[in-house]
Write an enzyme that holds these catalytic residues in place. Structure first.
Site, short mmCIF file in Angstrom:
data_model
loop_
_atom_site.label_atom_id
_atom_site.label_comp_id
_atom_site.label_asym_id
_atom_site.label_seq_id
_atom_site.Cartn_x
_atom_site.Cartn_y
_atom_site.Cartn_z
N HIS A 1 -3.40 -5.01 1.72
CA HIS A 1 -2.39 -5.20 3.00
C HIS A 1 -2.48 -6.68 3.40
CE1 HIS A 1 -1.96 -1.27 4.69
NE2 HIS A 1 -3.03 -0.87 3.74
N GLU B 1 -0.86 -8.23 5.54
CA GLU B 1 -0.62 -8.16 6.76
C GLU B 1 -1.55 -8.34 7.80
OE1 GLU B 1 0.12 -5.66 4.73
OE2 GLU B 1 -0.05 -3.87 5.92
N CYS C 1 0.86 -1.23 0.05
CA CYS C 1 0.03 -0.12 -0.04
C CYS C 1 1.11 1.22 0.02
CB CYS C 1 -0.83 -0.07 1.01
SG CYS C 1 -2.27 1.06 0.95
N1 GLN Z 1 -3.60 6.33 1.41
C1 GLN Z 1 -2.13 6.43 2.00
C2 GLN Z 1 -1.13 6.87 1.21
O1 GLN Z 1 -1.39 7.53 0.23
C3 GLN Z 1 -1.86 4.90 1.69
C4 GLN Z 1 -2.98 3.89 2.81
C5 GLN Z 1 -2.33 2.58 3.37
O2 GLN Z 1 -1.04 2.32 3.19
N2 GLN Z 1 -3.15 2.20 3.82
O3 GLN Z 1 0.10 6.72 1.51
#
Ligand code: GLN
Length: 194
Positions: A175, A177, A92
């Protein structure tokens, strides 16, 4: 994976995976690695980075993470280590950090928070190449808008790549994890170069 199948380095030492711990959900990644019986350490400095064989960049907030990476000098140290063969996995925000917006280690472009405010978080089944179907959790996730020719797409969701690999670099927009779903961490461990 059982104890006697633990991955080892070239010197037969058990492998150590670093988890970037400047910000974000690094504790969940450490728990996943512990469940796989893989040693992990928290990485907060360039000195810490010397002690690991591979690195995970967790989810969190990519802008904050980048600011801290620059302040600690870890941004350049990570680039140098990955260019000399260290494997890295970004989830992410971690995928955003690896993309052409920031460290430019992976030939992908991303749009942050691309699922919009209504659908900031959701879970859905995705099909992973050579693994099968898993439930993936997306939390204010980015969308990968472009992948380079060297990038393999290992899973998609609504035609968008959500799990990609470029040699020793793996990134997911979801994610792995946050659920006790170990397949993706196992996939990363399986592609370590050491
Ligand atoms: N929205 C976050 C970003 O732009 C990422 C979100 C996440 O890691 N769950 O960095």
């Amino acid at each position: 994976m059982t104890n006697d199948q633990q991955p080892t380095t070239g010197n037969q030492q058990p492998i150590t995976i670093g988890v970037l711990a400047l910000q974000g959900d690094f504790a969940e990644h450490k728990a996943m690695l512990a469940a796989l019986k893989i040693r992990s350490i928290e990485i907060r400095s360039t000195k810490d980075l010397e002690g690991c064989d591979a690195l995970i960049i967790p989810g969190g907030e990519s802008t904050v993470m980048m600011k801290l990476l620059k302040e600690t000098g870890l941004d350049q140290s990570i680039i140098d280590r990955v260019r000399s063969g260290m494997s890295i996995f970004g989830t992410c925000a971690g995928a955003i950090v690896l993309s052409d917006s920031h460290l430019k280690l992976m030939d992908i472009s991303v749009e942050r928070n691309a699922y919009g405010s209504q659908l900031q978080s959701f879970s859905d089944q995705i099909d992973i190449k050579n693994i099968g179907s898993i439930e993936a959790t997306f939390i204010r996730a980015p969308i990968i808008t472009h992948v380079g020719q060297n990038v393999s797409i290992l899973a998609t969701h609504n035609d968008h790549p959500v799990l990609v690999q470029q040699g020793n670099i793996v990134a997911s927009t979801f994610h792995p994890e946050v659920r006790s779903e170990m397949a993706i961490h196992q996939l990363f461990v399986g592609c370590l170069h050491y």
